[in-house]
Scaffold this motif. Structure first.
Motif, PDB file in Angstrom:
ATOM      1  N   VAL A  26     -13.896  11.697  16.306  1.00 25.70           N
ATOM      2  CA  VAL A  26     -14.291  10.483  16.458  1.00 25.70           C
ATOM      3  C   VAL A  26     -14.020   8.796  15.317  1.00 25.70           C
ATOM      4  N   ASP A  27     -13.493   8.993  14.311  1.00 23.32           N
ATOM      5  CA  ASP A  27     -12.867   8.392  14.013  1.00 23.32           C
ATOM      6  C   ASP A  27     -11.027   7.896  14.158  1.00 23.32           C
ATOM      7  N   ALA A  28     -10.282   8.727  14.703  1.00 22.38           N
ATOM      8  CA  ALA A  28      -9.599   8.687  15.689  1.00 22.38           C
ATOM      9  C   ALA A  28      -9.205   8.113  16.926  1.00 22.38           C
ATOM     10  N   ILE A  29     -10.980   8.782  17.682  1.00 18.65           N
ATOM     11  CA  ILE A  29     -10.584   8.031  18.989  1.00 18.65           C
ATOM     12  C   ILE A  29     -11.248   6.992  18.929  1.00 18.65           C
ATOM     13  N   GLY A  30     -11.924   6.312  18.060  1.00 19.94           N
ATOM     14  CA  GLY A  30     -12.262   4.980  17.420  1.00 19.94           C
ATOM     15  C   GLY A  30     -11.445   4.615  17.755  1.00 19.94           C
ATOM     16  N   GLU A  31     -10.715   4.163  16.548  1.00 16.63           N
ATOM     17  CA  GLU A  31      -9.527   2.967  16.454  1.00 16.63           C
ATOM     18  C   GLU A  31      -8.811   3.091  17.103  1.00 16.63           C
ATOM     19  N   ILE A  32      -8.499   3.971  18.624  1.00 15.50           N
ATOM     20  CA  ILE A  32      -7.534   4.008  19.342  1.00 15.50           C
ATOM     21  C   ILE A  32      -8.547   3.256  21.009  1.00 15.50           C
ATOM     22  N   TYR A  33      -9.740   3.577  20.700  1.00 14.67           N
ATOM     23  CA  TYR A  33     -10.168   2.650  21.677  1.00 14.67           C
ATOM     24  C   TYR A  33     -10.713   1.057  21.284  1.00 14.67           C
ATOM     25  N   ASP A  34     -10.723   0.836  19.617  1.00 14.55           N
ATOM     26  CA  ASP A  34     -10.778  -0.463  19.747  1.00 14.55           C
ATOM     27  C   ASP A  34      -9.828  -1.412  19.083  1.00 14.55           C
ATOM     28  N   ARG A  35      -8.927  -0.826  19.354  1.00 16.55           N
ATOM     29  CA  ARG A  35      -7.518  -1.365  19.546  1.00 16.55           C
ATOM     30  C   ARG A  35      -7.311  -1.571  21.085  1.00 16.55           C
ATOM     31  N   THR A  36      -7.309  -0.708  21.654  1.00 12.45           N
ATOM     32  CA  THR A  36      -7.088  -0.749  23.155  1.00 12.45           C
ATOM     33  C   THR A  36      -8.782  -2.111  23.973  1.00 12.45           C
ATOM     34  N   GLN A  37      -9.749  -1.848  23.487  1.00 11.44           N
ATOM     35  CA  GLN A  37     -10.641  -2.582  23.901  1.00 11.44           C
ATOM     36  C   GLN A  37     -10.385  -4.772  23.500  1.00 11.44           C
ATOM     37  N   LYS A  38      -9.437  -4.900  22.513  1.00 14.88           N
ATOM     38  CA  LYS A  38      -9.433  -6.011  22.192  1.00 14.88           C
ATOM     39  C   LYS A  38      -8.617  -6.375  23.078  1.00 14.88           C
ATOM     40  N   ALA A  39      -7.112  -5.369  23.180  1.00 16.81           N
ATOM     41  CA  ALA A  39      -6.076  -5.936  23.873  1.00 16.81           C
ATOM     42  C   ALA A  39      -6.090  -5.850  25.530  1.00 16.81           C
ATOM     43  N   LEU A  40      -6.830  -5.472  26.037  1.00 20.29           N
ATOM     44  CA  LEU A  40      -8.252  -5.853  27.712  1.00 20.29           C
ATOM     45  C   LEU A  40      -8.608  -6.958  27.123  1.00 20.29           C
ATOM     46  N   GLU A  41      -9.453  -6.730  26.213  1.00 20.77           N
ATOM     47  CA  GLU A  41     -10.961  -8.421  26.252  1.00 20.77           C
ATOM     48  C   GLU A  41      -9.802  -9.578  25.415  1.00 20.77           C
ATOM     49  N   GLU A  42      -8.745  -9.263  25.085  1.00 22.84           N
ATOM     50  CA  GLU A  42      -8.007 -10.778  25.379  1.00 22.84           C
ATOM     51  C   GLU A  42      -7.530 -11.440  26.388  1.00 22.84           C
ATOM     52  N   ASN A  43      -7.089 -10.590  27.307  1.00 17.52           N
ATOM     53  CA  ASN A  43      -6.473 -10.776  28.964  1.00 17.52           C
ATOM     54  C   ASN A  43      -7.085 -10.409  29.846  1.00 17.52           C
ATOM     55  N   LYS A  44      -8.921 -10.999  29.518  1.00 21.34           N
ATOM     56  CA  LYS A  44      -9.646 -10.489  30.384  1.00 21.34           C
ATOM     57  C   LYS A  44     -10.053  -9.744  31.563  1.00 21.34           C
ATOM     58  N   MET A  45      -9.819  -8.130  30.760  1.00 22.17           N
ATOM     59  CA  MET A  45      -9.784  -7.361  31.692  1.00 22.17           C
ATOM     60  C   MET A  45     -10.352  -6.537  31.990  1.00 22.17           C
ATOM     61  N   LEU A  46     -11.521  -6.483  31.233  1.00 23.85           N
ATOM     62  CA  LEU A  46     -12.851  -5.833  30.421  1.00 23.85           C
ATOM     63  C   LEU A  46     -13.677  -5.152  32.221  1.00 23.85           C
ATOM     64  N   ASP A  47     -13.487  -6.087  32.873  1.00 25.72           N
ATOM     65  CA  ASP A  47     -14.073  -6.319  34.264  1.00 25.72           C
ATOM     66  C   ASP A  47     -13.280  -6.202  35.170  1.00 25.72           C
ATOM     67  N   LEU A  48     -11.905  -5.633  35.102  1.00 26.16           N
ATOM     68  CA  LEU A  48     -10.808  -5.465  36.688  1.00 26.16           C
ATOM     69  C   LEU A  48     -11.673  -4.371  37.550  1.00 26.16           C
ATOM     70  N   PRO A  49     -11.802  -5.016  38.707  1.00 25.57           N
ATOM     71  CA  PRO A  49     -12.290  -4.709  40.533  1.00 25.57           C
ATOM     72  C   PRO A  49     -11.233  -3.052  40.712  1.00 25.57           C
TER      73      PRO A  49
END
Length: 310
Positions: free
Chosen positions: A287-310
């Motif tokens: 879970v810790d290893a997944i969490g770090e990858i998830y957080d990094r991806t979340q940040k990259a998508l959020e910075e580029n406003k991609m969390l709600d792509l259709p």
């Protein structure tokens, strides 16, 4: 033999192999065969070394070993997740997709109903891999500004420091390089569905949160009362994550699939542990290893406003 002694033996074997090839004048030609022999001899210990490099340095938790008789290997999953980390905020796509390959094996082990979900995951990973192959054939190697550094300005010219992806990796080397390239080339559509790498990544990203939450719940040990069934835990994780993006029909089908999940003892055998305490220790690391990858991806998508792509 300890991990450090095994590592020393592995290095010695490599040096002897290279020395022998050099004496015979065929180092370049013979390199692949040398590595094949080395990998076969040290297969188990390489998995241990790769998923425990940080643990060795800090005298942390014990090494995760291969689990005999299981297709899914938690040690391999952790190895891929650790290898996916790039710089301080990026994710390498090749080990990221390899992590999904192992998670697909995990889902398939849970029964035919859950394996229907894993089929959709495989479709998504195939899309990104195909896009990466197409990118590798492109003559344009330049990917974009060095997004790994906040201070990428050249002190003499004032121009951004551009980097080039090494041969065979292309623009789909990492999450951030893929985002930059697809935005630059207009591949991402913010208004309608496309098979862009970014949209596909977002779907995998959402599914990763579901699995992370399920494994986190499975690792929890209540201070009192009985352990809850994996079926209930998986359904709760789904309702908190993926269900928000699914139609009523898909939600009902998914919840029916979760009813058929095996009992907790199955998960003990799946990762070769004897009890809940040991399961909790192993899954917490996952879970810790997944969490770090998830957080990094979340940040990259959020910075580029991609969390709600259709």
């Amino acid at each position: 033999m300890g991990v450090k002694r095994k590592a020393a033996a592995a290095i010695l074997l490599l040096l002897l192999c290279l020395g022998s090839l050099w004496l015979h004048g065929g180092l370049d030609y013979q390199w692949d065969s040398c590595l094949k022999g080395y990998n076969q001899i040290n297969k188990d210990q390489l998995h241990q070394l790769s998923n425990s490099s940080e643990a060795d340095e800090t005298k942390g938790p014990p090494v995760l070993s291969l689990c005999p008789g299981q297709t899914f290997q938690v040690s391999v999953l952790v190895s891929h997740l650790l290898a996916a980390r790039a710089y301080t905020s990026d994710v390498l796509l090749q080990p990221y997709l390899s992590s999904w390959d192992e998670l697909v094996k995990f889902m398939e082990s849970l029964g035919p109903m859950v394996s229907l979900i894993s089929n959709e995951i495989e479709t998504k990973t195939t899309i990104i891999r195909q896009l990466a192959l197409l990118s590798e054939r492109s003559p344009e190697a330049e990917v974009g500004p060095d997004m790994h550094s906040r201070n990428s300005e050249n002190s003499q010219t004032g121009e951004k420091n551009y980097f080039r992806v090494s041969q065979g990796r292309g623009a789909y080397n990492s999450v951030r390089s893929m985002i930059w390239m697809e935005l630059k080339q207009g591949i991402v559509d913010f208004n309608q569905q496309t098979d862009s790498g970014c949209r596909t990544l977002l779907r995998l990203h959402r599914a990763l949160l579901w699995l992370k939450l399920f494994l986190q719940k499975l690792a929890e040990t209540p201070t009192s009362g009985r352990l809850r069934s994996p079926s209930d835990l998986c359904r709760e994780a789904y309702q908190s994550t993926l269900s928000h993006y699914h139609t009523w029909f898909v939600r009902r089908a998914a919840e029916l699939a979760f009813i058929a999940l095996p009992e907790r003892g199955f998960f003990f055998r799946l990762v070769c542990v004897q009890n809940q305490e040991e399961l909790s220790e192993v899954l917490t690391r996952v879970v810790d290893a997944i969490g770090e990858i998830y957080d990094r991806t979340q940040k990259a998508l959020e910075e580029n406003k991609m969390l709600d792509l259709p």
